[in-house]
Design an enzyme around this catalytic site. Structure first.
Site, PDB file in Angstrom:
ATOM      1  N   ASP A  84      -7.650  -5.141   0.167  1.00 25.25           N
ATOM      2  CA  ASP A  84      -8.311  -6.080  -0.992  1.00 25.25           C
ATOM      3  C   ASP A  84      -7.759  -7.573  -0.916  1.00 25.25           C
ATOM      4  O   ASP A  84      -8.350  -8.289  -1.680  1.00 25.25           O
ATOM      5  CB  ASP A  84      -7.739  -5.545  -2.212  1.00 25.25           C
ATOM      6  CG  ASP A  84      -8.170  -4.122  -2.562  1.00 25.25           C
ATOM      7  OD1 ASP A  84      -9.522  -4.090  -2.257  1.00 25.25           O
ATOM      8  OD2 ASP A  84      -7.452  -3.171  -3.145  1.00 25.25           O
ATOM      9  N   HIS A 135       0.801  -1.142   0.128  1.00 25.81           N
ATOM     10  CA  HIS A 135       0.020   0.099   0.053  1.00 25.81           C
ATOM     11  C   HIS A 135       1.055   1.172   0.055  1.00 25.81           C
ATOM     12  O   HIS A 135       2.020   1.330   0.783  1.00 25.81           O
ATOM     13  CB  HIS A 135      -0.890   0.159   1.141  1.00 25.81           C
ATOM     14  CG  HIS A 135      -2.025   0.876   1.189  1.00 25.81           C
ATOM     15  ND1 HIS A 135      -2.100   2.244   1.500  1.00 25.81           N
ATOM     16  CD2 HIS A 135      -3.245   0.499   0.642  1.00 25.81           C
ATOM     17  CE1 HIS A 135      -3.300   2.720   1.076  1.00 25.81           C
ATOM     18  NE2 HIS A 135      -4.082   1.675   0.798  1.00 25.81           N
TER      19      HIS A 135
HETATM   20  C1  LIG Z   1      -0.634  -0.680  -4.008  1.00 28.95           C
HETATM   21  C2  LIG Z   1       0.751  -0.453  -4.630  1.00 28.95           C
HETATM   22  C3  LIG Z   1       0.586   0.026  -5.974  1.00 28.95           C
HETATM   23  C4  LIG Z   1       1.557   0.301  -3.747  1.00 28.95           C
HETATM   24  O1  LIG Z   1       2.765   0.637  -4.239  1.00 28.95           O
HETATM   25  P1  LIG Z   1       3.896   1.566  -3.731  1.00 28.95           P
HETATM   26  O2  LIG Z   1       3.943   1.927  -2.394  1.00 28.95           O
HETATM   27  O3  LIG Z   1       3.821   2.515  -5.002  1.00 28.95           O
HETATM   28  O4  LIG Z   1       5.137   0.831  -3.933  1.00 28.95           O
HETATM   29  P2  LIG Z   1       5.965   0.319  -5.131  1.00 28.95           P
HETATM   30  O5  LIG Z   1       4.993   0.138  -6.458  1.00 28.95           O
HETATM   31  O6  LIG Z   1       6.955   1.553  -5.720  1.00 28.95           O
HETATM   32  O7  LIG Z   1       6.632  -1.015  -4.625  1.00 28.95           O
HETATM   33  C5  LIG Z   1       7.951  -0.719  -3.800  1.00 28.95           C
HETATM   34  C6  LIG Z   1       8.599  -2.306  -3.908  1.00 28.95           C
HETATM   35  O8  LIG Z   1       7.631  -3.154  -3.175  1.00 28.95           O
HETATM   36  C7  LIG Z   1       7.462  -4.204  -4.205  1.00 28.95           C
HETATM   37  N1  LIG Z   1       5.984  -4.428  -4.031  1.00 28.95           N
HETATM   38  C8  LIG Z   1       5.093  -3.582  -3.870  1.00 28.95           C
HETATM   39  N2  LIG Z   1       3.655  -4.423  -3.834  1.00 28.95           N
HETATM   40  C9  LIG Z   1       4.168  -5.670  -3.953  1.00 28.95           C
HETATM   41  C10 LIG Z   1       3.204  -6.704  -3.739  1.00 28.95           C
HETATM   42  N3  LIG Z   1       1.923  -6.799  -3.768  1.00 28.95           N
HETATM   43  N4  LIG Z   1       3.945  -7.932  -4.035  1.00 28.95           N
HETATM   44  C11 LIG Z   1       5.332  -7.987  -4.081  1.00 28.95           C
HETATM   45  N5  LIG Z   1       6.281  -7.178  -4.038  1.00 28.95           N
HETATM   46  C12 LIG Z   1       5.562  -5.789  -3.946  1.00 28.95           C
HETATM   47  C13 LIG Z   1       7.683  -3.759  -5.721  1.00 28.95           C
HETATM   48  O9  LIG Z   1       7.999  -4.586  -6.410  1.00 28.95           O
HETATM   49  C14 LIG Z   1       8.778  -2.745  -5.346  1.00 28.95           C
HETATM   50  O10 LIG Z   1      10.025  -3.630  -4.898  1.00 28.95           O
HETATM   51  P3  LIG Z   1      11.445  -3.112  -5.553  1.00 28.95           P
HETATM   52  O11 LIG Z   1      11.774  -1.784  -4.985  1.00 28.95           O
HETATM   53  O12 LIG Z   1      12.340  -4.102  -5.799  1.00 28.95           O
HETATM   54  O13 LIG Z   1      11.041  -2.827  -7.315  1.00 28.95           O
HETATM   55  C15 LIG Z   1       1.575  -1.989  -4.892  1.00 28.95           C
HETATM   56  O14 LIG Z   1       2.014  -2.639  -3.352  1.00 28.95           O
HETATM   57  C16 LIG Z   1       0.945  -2.965  -5.375  1.00 28.95           C
HETATM   58  O15 LIG Z   1       0.910  -3.019  -6.635  1.00 28.95           O
HETATM   59  N6  LIG Z   1       0.193  -3.896  -4.745  1.00 28.95           N
HETATM   60  C17 LIG Z   1      -0.595  -4.984  -5.528  1.00 28.95           C
HETATM   61  C18 LIG Z   1      -2.051  -4.433  -5.878  1.00 28.95           C
HETATM   62  C19 LIG Z   1      -2.992  -4.189  -4.729  1.00 28.95           C
HETATM   63  O16 LIG Z   1      -3.256  -5.049  -3.994  1.00 28.95           O
HETATM   64  N7  LIG Z   1      -3.371  -2.917  -4.850  1.00 28.95           N
HETATM   65  C20 LIG Z   1      -4.426  -2.658  -3.643  1.00 28.95           C
HETATM   66  C21 LIG Z   1      -3.950  -1.521  -2.952  1.00 28.95           C
HETATM   67  S1  LIG Z   1      -5.303  -1.041  -1.794  1.00 28.95           S
END
Ligand SMILES: CC(C)(COP(=O)(O)OP(=O)(O)OC[C@H]1O[C@@H](n2cnc3c(N)ncnc32)[C@H](O)[C@@H]1OP(=O)(O)O)[C@@H](O)C(=O)NCCC(=O)NCCS
Length: 378
Positions: A311, A257
């Site tokens: 979620d 998140h």
């Molecule tokens: C929600 C989300 C977009 C937030 O991401 P964020 O805070 O912007 O973090 P980032 O996308 O920059 O990811 C940071 C790191 O964590 C990892 N990461 C983040 N979510 C992950 C997940 N669900 N599974 C595995 N790795 C994950 C990324 O791969 C990244 O790794 P890296 O630095 O080695 O490349 C992301 O966690 C995600 O895509 N989750 C899955 C979808 C989801 O459940 N969305 C609902 C949100 S309520």
């Protein structure tokens, strides 16, 4: 300085929602999500979000009647939904329908706060009716009008099937709606706020929110999380699925998140409900598979700030309630319109047109080339 993704950019002061992503805390108007999920109802929570205080009994009665009075769809409006292709995505139907509601409003534009709130509430009340009507139409059934005296959660479940819903199912749906009603300046709320800042009408405001919620990075993650659990199929496959996903840099849906770097408090509430519902609905295999994915993911993501989010269990809960997977995001919308309306109204109290800047990195002062002399590229 460019703030791509607008991380940590504040666009307004707000009294609506506070999230402490390090301490696993979420408050609506100062009330913790745990308190609201335990003691409140979706109607009461919506009143709280929009007006700023918990209603008295008579205020809540009046509010509930107001929502009831809005729920029915006009026959000509229902005809419009009948004309949409039955293979449409329900979110596309919802976006089209909410936009079309504005066409039937003789005075969609208003500067009056009460009128704006009433329009927001009218859209909120009609969204379950629109969603259930489309669900029935696409399966060859006639839409069922609202019963008239049920709650937002119960009416939706009733209009899907025509059967009086089970009280526990209503409770679960009501809590799920409370948990999704508001979440500070997320992408769809920001989209609504931008639209409101232009002084556009509430139909445009809410339509912007629906369009933004439509994306898989925002509203669609619970569908993906459920799909993962169904694909994994059995708790014994969870470990190999998680290892393979992480090895290949695939994300585990329902994890991570932008704001929560620890447990999402909504996840904790939904997980408990999902466990109870699984026993009640004899779906323990589904729940156990989700639990096994969670345990493996936590093991392999140990030391990272990636925790399960709302979620990870919301899709499972809706699935166990017998709801089609592509209705999960419309359900999110039928709840979040409360937060969208509250934020639009709050922003308009001290409005300033939202107009950020883009840092120009292109060329300037290029000579105009006659069409027959152009190379066809920049
Ligand atoms: C929600 C989300 C977009 C937030 O991401 P964020 O805070 O912007 O973090 P980032 O996308 O920059 O990811 C940071 C790191 O964590 C990892 N990461 C983040 N979510 C992950 C997940 N669900 N599974 C595995 N790795 C994950 C990324 O791969 C990244 O790794 P890296 O630095 O080695 O490349 C992301 O966690 C995600 O895509 N989750 C899955 C979808 C989801 O459940 N969305 C609902 C949100 S309520």
């Amino acid at each position: 300085m460019i703030h791509k993704g607008l991380d940590n950019v504040y666009v307004k002061e707000s009294k609506i929602c506070y999230i402490d992503g390090e301490a696993s805390k979420l408050f609506y108007r100062g009330y913790s999500i745990e308190e609201l999920a335990s003691h409140s109802t979706f109607e009461e929570t919506t009143y709280l979000l929009i007006y700023g205080w918990l209603p008295t009994r008579s205020q809540l009665d009046q509010f509930t009647h107001q929502l009831e009075s809005y729920r029915t769809l006009e026959p000509q409006f229902l005809d419009l939904i009948r004309k949409l292709p039955t293979k449409s995505d329900p979110m596309d139907v919802l976006r089209t329908a909410v936009s079309a509601l504005g066409v039937y409003d003789p005075q969609p534009m208003t500067d009056d706060t009460t009128a704006r709130i009433n329009k927001g509430l009218m859209i909120l009340a009609k969204v379950p009716t629109i969603t259930a009507a489309f669900q029935r139409l696409r399966t060859g059934d006639d839409p069922i009008p609202p019963k008239g005296h049920l709650t937002h959660a119960a009416e939706f479940l009733y209009m899907l099937t025509g059967r009086e819903p089970d009280p526990y199912d209503i409770h679960v749906m009501d809590v799920a709606l409370i948990l999704h009603a508001e979440h500070e300046m997320n992408a769809s709320t920001f989209a609504c706020t931008v639209t409101a800042s232009t002084l556009a009408d509430m139909y445009s405001v809410i339509t912007s929110g629906i369009g933004t919620l439509r994306g898989p990075l925002h509203g669609g993650a619970n569908e993906a999380a459920l799909k993962t659990v169904l694909d994994v199929g059995d708790a014994s496959n969870a470990e190999s699925y998680v290892v393979d996903a992480l090895e290949h840099k695939r994300r585990i849906m329902g994890f991570g998140h932008r704001i929560y770097k620890t447990w999402d408090p909504r996840y904790l509430i939904l997980k408990k409900l999902a466990g109870e519902l699984a026993l009640k609905k004899d779906q323990t295999k589904l729940f156990d598979t989700a639990l096994a994915i969670e345990t493996s993911a936590r093991k392999h993501l140990k030391g990272t700030p990636i925790f399960p989010n709302v979620d990870s269990y919301s899709g499972i809960v809706f699935h166990m309630l017998g709801i089609e997977t592509d209705l999960f995001t419309p359900i999110f919308a039928m709840s979040r319109i409360s937060g969208w309306t509250a934020h639009a109204i709050e922003y308009l109290e001290a409005n300033r047109l939202i107009r950020p800047k883009a840092l120009y990195v292109g060329k300037i002062d290029l000579p105009y080339t006659p069409i027959d002399s152009r190379g066809g590229k920049a």
